[in-house]
Design an enzyme around this catalytic site. Structure first.
Site, PDB file in Angstrom:
ATOM      1  N   ARG A  34       0.820  -1.217   0.000  1.00  0.00           N
ATOM      2  CA  ARG A  34       0.000   0.000   0.000  1.00  0.00           C
ATOM      3  C   ARG A  34       0.855   1.269   0.000  1.00  0.00           C
ATOM      4  O   ARG A  34       0.462   2.265  -0.596  1.00  0.00           O
ATOM      5  CB  ARG A  34      -0.942  -0.018   1.193  1.00  0.00           C
ATOM      6  CG  ARG A  34      -2.050  -1.029   0.975  1.00  0.00           C
ATOM      7  CD  ARG A  34      -2.953  -1.128   2.151  1.00  0.00           C
ATOM      8  NE  ARG A  34      -4.120  -1.928   1.800  1.00  0.00           N
ATOM      9  CZ  ARG A  34      -4.881  -2.535   2.679  1.00  0.00           C
ATOM     10  NH1 ARG A  34      -4.633  -2.434   3.965  1.00  0.00           N
ATOM     11  NH2 ARG A  34      -5.923  -3.231   2.283  1.00  0.00           N
ATOM     12  N   LYS A 217     -18.501 -17.701   1.093  1.00  0.00           N
ATOM     13  CA  LYS A 217     -19.960 -17.609   1.233  1.00  0.00           C
ATOM     14  C   LYS A 217     -20.636 -16.954   0.045  1.00  0.00           C
ATOM     15  O   LYS A 217     -20.083 -16.047  -0.562  1.00  0.00           O
ATOM     16  CB  LYS A 217     -20.289 -16.768   2.460  1.00  0.00           C
ATOM     17  CG  LYS A 217     -19.876 -17.394   3.759  1.00  0.00           C
ATOM     18  CD  LYS A 217     -20.151 -16.418   4.861  1.00  0.00           C
ATOM     19  CE  LYS A 217     -19.802 -17.016   6.209  1.00  0.00           C
ATOM     20  NZ  LYS A 217     -19.842 -15.986   7.246  1.00  0.00           N
ATOM     21  N   GLY A 373      -9.001  -9.091  -1.488  1.00  0.00           N
ATOM     22  CA  GLY A 373      -7.808  -9.563  -0.790  1.00  0.00           C
ATOM     23  C   GLY A 373      -7.370 -10.970  -1.120  1.00  0.00           C
ATOM     24  O   GLY A 373      -6.210 -11.206  -1.443  1.00  0.00           O
ATOM     25  N   GLY A 396     -13.743  -4.239  -0.781  1.00  0.00           N
ATOM     26  CA  GLY A 396     -15.130  -3.745  -0.758  1.00  0.00           C
ATOM     27  C   GLY A 396     -15.370  -2.649  -1.783  1.00  0.00           C
ATOM     28  O   GLY A 396     -16.406  -2.638  -2.455  1.00  0.00           O
TER      29      GLY A 396
HETATM   30  P1  AMP Z   1     -14.141 -14.649   1.045  1.00  0.00           P
HETATM   31  O1  AMP Z   1     -13.568 -13.829   2.166  1.00  0.00           O
HETATM   32  O2  AMP Z   1     -15.596 -14.877   1.143  1.00  0.00           O
HETATM   33  O3  AMP Z   1     -13.693 -14.153  -0.322  1.00  0.00           O
HETATM   34  O4  AMP Z   1     -13.536 -16.094   1.236  1.00  0.00           O
HETATM   35  C1  AMP Z   1     -12.185 -16.371   1.176  1.00  0.00           C
HETATM   36  C2  AMP Z   1     -11.937 -17.612   1.978  1.00  0.00           C
HETATM   37  O5  AMP Z   1     -12.756 -18.652   1.489  1.00  0.00           O
HETATM   38  C3  AMP Z   1     -10.516 -18.117   1.930  1.00  0.00           C
HETATM   39  O6  AMP Z   1      -9.934 -17.931   3.195  1.00  0.00           O
HETATM   40  C4  AMP Z   1     -10.670 -19.595   1.589  1.00  0.00           C
HETATM   41  O7  AMP Z   1      -9.866 -20.437   2.398  1.00  0.00           O
HETATM   42  C5  AMP Z   1     -12.130 -19.861   1.871  1.00  0.00           C
HETATM   43  N1  AMP Z   1     -12.654 -21.011   1.126  1.00  0.00           N
HETATM   44  C6  AMP Z   1     -12.631 -21.216  -0.180  1.00  0.00           C
HETATM   45  N2  AMP Z   1     -13.152 -22.422  -0.485  1.00  0.00           N
HETATM   46  C7  AMP Z   1     -13.514 -23.006   0.673  1.00  0.00           C
HETATM   47  C8  AMP Z   1     -14.086 -24.250   1.024  1.00  0.00           C
HETATM   48  N3  AMP Z   1     -14.413 -25.148   0.095  1.00  0.00           N
HETATM   49  N4  AMP Z   1     -14.316 -24.500   2.324  1.00  0.00           N
HETATM   50  C9  AMP Z   1     -13.979 -23.603   3.266  1.00  0.00           C
HETATM   51  N5  AMP Z   1     -13.445 -22.390   2.985  1.00  0.00           N
HETATM   52  C10 AMP Z   1     -13.212 -22.100   1.724  1.00  0.00           C
END
Ligand code: AMP
Length: 415
Positions: A34, A217, A373, A396
């Site tokens: 950054r 999610k 990120g 975001g």
């Molecule tokens: P997000 O912050 O929603 O973009 O999610 C990123 C996180 O999703 C990362 O830390 C990944 O380890 C996690 N992730 C991706 N695929 C899976 C999975 N199949 N099960 C659990 N966590 C996951």
């Protein structure tokens, strides 16, 4: 006004940057991306004979002074990066004298803006349900304006180069701009680049346009997924959200991550994709692990039939090839969110396959934007960051911009 047209000689510029860098327990910077990102803007102003008042937030001190989040910790790193001395103002709201004393080519770094609740402009210590909340909110908005005016009083012009916070209407990111005329406020180089990259994705779409949304999610990505549905030809949904879709369709997902209250939402997304003619691509097989660990035992199984006690942790080989095939032929690509638990090397293969296909498409002329990120961490991990068209510094802010929302930090300058 643009940063290239403004005459900085003899002027004081107050520049909002994002120096919210990660620190280790001893206060050492662990990643200075950054700081490096803001250098073109900062150096341009200094080289032209302007002086700099640099302001930023760090962490979430919630309106209180907290040495853990003091920008004093990064003063020397900023000085090294700029190649000149940096003065420090311990109280960002009482820095008028220090700012007035600045000579051309000199730099003053202000203490963490978020030591003042006025920066974020949210009332502190009062519950949203409290009947007095609305009055407190109005009062805080007034204090925020006054705080922004104080910051503005230090300088002749305002530059916003903090894309990471551009989606926030904070004192230093947006409200401050009202104190400057059109000719004395502008975006910094980093902001200009980010805005242009988003513009490329939104207005100059070369088709096919393929978006890859992953991560843990579906709920946190729903806004952007729905918005993309009107724009993309192909929508790859991967990562943890795969299993919410699998369960919604009657699949057995074992211990896989799943949002049980989003099963209808998943079906709705599938229906909308069909109605809108979007090619929705979901994983069909996965690498399942018997525990959430890099050294878990693994097996390749159908994403719809994961054995009891196992969880889907990465995209399987058939899925990887299906994703790669769609990505390789794309001409516009947006990637946000990994295809698996990429932090564990043994479950990073799906994300790597995506990154490699994006690189291949980029080599063949596609415009590829990687943001958020974790996807940025992915391309860095695989050493492919410089082989995609653009890696965004915004999480975001990037998603909100692509959702079509006007970013307050950009609107405050561009109108
Ligand atoms: P997000 O912050 O929603 O973009 O999610 C990123 C996180 O999703 C990362 O830390 C990944 O380890 C996690 N992730 C991706 N695929 C899976 C999975 N199949 N099960 C659990 N966590 C996951």
């Amino acid at each position: 006004m643009t940063i290239d047209n403004y005459k900085f000689a003899g002027k004081k510029a107050i520049v909002r940057v994002d120096f919210n860098v990660p620190l280790d327990e001893n206060g050492n910077i662990t990643d200075d991306t950054r700081i490096r990102g803001a250098l073109p803007t900062l150096k341009k102003i200094l080289e032209e004979g302007g002086s700099l008042i640099i302001m930023s937030h760090m962490g979430k001190p919630k309106g209180k002074v907290n040495p853990k989040f003091s920008l004093a910790q990064i003063k020397d790193a900023v000085a090294t990066a700029l190649g000149c001395d940096v003065k420090f103002a311990e109280d960002c709201a009482n820095a008028a004298d220090a700012a007035a004393a600045l000579q051309p080519g000199e730099v003053l770094l202000l203490e963490n803006l978020r030591f003042y609740p006025e920066e974020e402009g949210k009332p502190v210590g009062i519950d949203k349900e409290d009947p007095a909340y609305e009055t407190a909110k109005k009062e805080m908005k007034e204090s925020q304006k006054a705080f922004a005016k104080t910051l503005a009083s230090y300088a002749d012009c305002y530059v916003n180069d903090a894309f990471g916070t551009a989606h926030r209407k904070h004192a230093s990111t947006a409200v401050i701009a009202d104190n400057f005329g059109e000719d004395d406020k502008m975006l910094g180089y980093l902001m200009e680049k980010e805005v242009k990259a988003v513009d490329n994705i939104l207005s100059d779409i070369k088709r096919p346009f393929t978006a890859i949304m992953g991560g843990s999610k579906v709920s946190t990505k729903i806004g952007i997924i729905e918005n993309l549905m009107d724009k993309v030809d192909n929508l790859i949904l991967c990562g943890g959200m795969t299993y919410t879709f699998a369960k919604a369709q009657g699949g057995k997902i074992g211990l896989s991550i799943c949002e049980d209250d989003k099963l209808d939402l998943a079906l709705d997304i599938m229906k909308k994709a069909q109605e809108k003619g979007v090619n929705l691509v979901l994983g069909t097989d996965c690498i399942a692990g018997d525990k959430f660990s890099n050294d878990a035992n693994t097996q390749v199984v159908s994403a719809m039939d994961i054995p009891e006690g196992w969880e889907g942790m990465d995209a399987g080989p058939v899925t990887r090839e299906a994703f790669a095939e769609v990505i390789r032929t794309a001409k516009t690509i947006l990637w946000n969110g990994p295809a698996g638990v990429f932090e564990f090397d043994n479950f990073a293969g799906g994300s790597k396959a995506i990154a490699e296909a994006i690189v291949e498409a980029t080599e063949n002329g596609a415009f590829s934007l990687v943001g958020g990120g974790d996807s940025v961490a992915c391309v860095n991990k695989f050493g492919l960051a410089d082989k995609v068209s653009y890696v965004s510094t915004g999480g975001g802010a990037l998603l909100e911009a692509i959702e079509g929302k006007v970013l307050p930090g950009v609107a405050a300058i561009k109108g």
